[in-house]
Enzyme design. Structure first.
Site, PDB file in Angstrom:
ATOM      1  N   ARG A  92      46.744 -25.858  29.364  1.00 55.10           N
ATOM      2  CA  ARG A  92      46.073 -24.866  30.236  1.00 55.10           C
ATOM      3  C   ARG A  92      44.763 -24.388  29.615  1.00 55.10           C
ATOM      4  O   ARG A  92      43.825 -24.015  30.328  1.00 55.10           O
ATOM      5  CB  ARG A  92      47.022 -23.686  30.499  1.00 55.10           C
ATOM      6  CG  ARG A  92      46.555 -22.728  31.607  1.00 55.10           C
ATOM      7  CD  ARG A  92      47.657 -21.741  31.961  1.00 55.10           C
ATOM      8  NE  ARG A  92      47.331 -20.856  33.080  1.00 55.10           N
ATOM      9  CZ  ARG A  92      47.103 -19.541  32.968  1.00 55.10           C
ATOM     10  NH1 ARG A  92      47.173 -18.963  31.793  1.00 55.10           N
ATOM     11  NH2 ARG A  92      46.821 -18.825  34.034  1.00 55.10           N
ATOM     12  N   ILE A 113      42.355 -18.654  37.764  1.00 56.19           N
ATOM     13  CA  ILE A 113      43.423 -19.640  37.581  1.00 56.19           C
ATOM     14  C   ILE A 113      44.704 -18.834  37.750  1.00 56.19           C
ATOM     15  O   ILE A 113      44.844 -17.749  37.177  1.00 56.19           O
ATOM     16  CB  ILE A 113      43.333 -20.322  36.192  1.00 56.19           C
ATOM     17  CG1 ILE A 113      44.469 -21.329  35.981  1.00 56.19           C
ATOM     18  CG2 ILE A 113      43.317 -19.322  35.055  1.00 56.19           C
ATOM     19  CD1 ILE A 113      44.327 -22.154  34.674  1.00 56.19           C
ATOM     20  N   SER A 114      45.639 -19.335  38.573  1.00 55.45           N
ATOM     21  CA  SER A 114      46.833 -18.552  38.897  1.00 55.45           C
ATOM     22  C   SER A 114      47.735 -18.378  37.676  1.00 55.45           C
ATOM     23  O   SER A 114      47.677 -19.157  36.716  1.00 55.45           O
ATOM     24  CB  SER A 114      47.622 -19.250  40.012  1.00 55.45           C
ATOM     25  OG  SER A 114      46.811 -19.437  41.144  1.00 55.45           O
ATOM     26  N   GLN A 115      48.590 -17.351  37.747  1.00 54.91           N
ATOM     27  CA  GLN A 115      49.609 -17.122  36.713  1.00 54.91           C
ATOM     28  C   GLN A 115      50.468 -18.391  36.589  1.00 54.91           C
ATOM     29  O   GLN A 115      50.883 -18.962  37.604  1.00 54.91           O
ATOM     30  CB  GLN A 115      50.463 -15.934  37.172  1.00 54.91           C
ATOM     31  CG  GLN A 115      51.577 -15.546  36.245  1.00 54.91           C
ATOM     32  CD  GLN A 115      52.540 -14.562  36.925  1.00 54.91           C
ATOM     33  OE1 GLN A 115      52.501 -14.387  38.145  1.00 54.91           O
ATOM     34  NE2 GLN A 115      53.379 -13.942  36.134  1.00 54.91           N
ATOM     35  N   PRO A 116      50.778 -18.847  35.372  1.00 57.23           N
ATOM     36  CA  PRO A 116      51.537 -20.094  35.217  1.00 57.23           C
ATOM     37  C   PRO A 116      52.845 -20.110  36.009  1.00 57.23           C
ATOM     38  O   PRO A 116      53.178 -21.116  36.644  1.00 57.23           O
ATOM     39  CB  PRO A 116      51.815 -20.163  33.704  1.00 57.23           C
ATOM     40  CG  PRO A 116      50.708 -19.372  33.082  1.00 57.23           C
ATOM     41  CD  PRO A 116      50.370 -18.291  34.060  1.00 57.23           C
TER      42      PRO A 116
END
Ligand code: SAM
Length: 234
Positions: free
Chosen positions: A47, A73-76
């Site tokens: 990431r 970038i979205s939360q994992p």
């Protein structure tokens, strides 16, 4: 370009790999994501390559991060949950609307046969292209445009992932879903507060809809989303 799908562990070295394992264990597995393909992809894709260099040390935090152009970038966990909900089978064709950093496209590409990913901000597509080229993933077709219009030349798709929230499900995306296909999309009547929906198209082209819970995505801007680009800045 050399094919690296299924092999590249990417940049970062031991400590990033250790952080990645910790992320998968504490943020992904502990919250119930059990699909082995999703877990393998999350363990493999670095990431830190998809966030701005100055934020690399925060790449495995349990949070979205800014990537420029007022986007994130979205939360994992959210990405993992969407990938699991999409039930991507090896070899399937995926449409990813809202490339952003390219991280979700890279993860999907570890499972799918091909990923077409569309982003409305050219600068984000260029950064995503660099990250994806660095890692050598060669089954991702990055495009600049309005993802609410899909990609007619590559339709139908087994899976459509939409990473931005609009007021309704874009009709064209439903049309571009194959029979048996799944679409994961946040939908809500106000900006930035939605419910994540899973749409299934049955073999006889009927639509089934499930609510996977409340979420908060950036706005989906386009013909099949919010019409006013200014709402991105709200
Ligand atoms: N999946 C991305 C990742 O892994 O970094 C995160 C995406 S971010 C939460 C949502 C993205 O959707 C933003 O980059 C935004 O510019 C993009 N977007 C919004 N409306 C769009 C549209 N109609 N077509 C394509 N991209 C759109």
């Amino acid at each position: 370009m050399q094919i690296a799908r299924g092999r590249s562990s990417g940049a970062g070295g031991e400590s990033m790999a250790a952080k990645r394992e910790y992320m998968v264990s504490r943020q992904i597995a502990a919250r119930g994501v059990s699909d082995p393909n999703v877990r393998e992809a999350m363990l493999a894709v670095p990431r830190e390559v998809f966030v701005p260099a100055e934020l690399a040390e925060f790449a495995y935090e349990d949070t979205p991060l800014p990537i420029g152009a007022d986007q994130t970038i979205s939360q994992p966990y959210i990405v993992a949950m969407m990938l699991e909900a999409a039930e991507i089978a090896p070899g399937e064709k995926v449409l990813d609307v809202g490339t952003g950093s390219g991280y979700a496209a890279a993860l999907a590409s570890r499972i799918a046969g091909k990923v077409v990913s569309i982003e409305r901000h050219a600068e984000l597509t260029e950064a995503a292209r660099k990250a994806i080229d660095t890692l050598g993933y060669d089954n991702i077709d990055l495009r600049i445009g309005d993802g609410t219009q899909g990609a007619a030349d590559e339709a139908p798709f087994d899976v459509i992932l939409v990473a931005a929230g609009g007021p309704e499900i874009p009709e064209i995306l439903i049309e571009q879903l194959s029979p048996g296909g799944r679409m994961i999309i946040p939908v809500g009547p106000v900006h930035r507060y939605q419910h994540l929906l899973r749409i299934r198209k049955t073999g006889d082209n009927r639509i089934k809809q499930e609510d996977l819970g409340p979420v908060a995505f950036v706005p989906l801007i386009g013909v099949g989303g919010w019409r006013d680009p200014a709402c991105e800045e709200i």
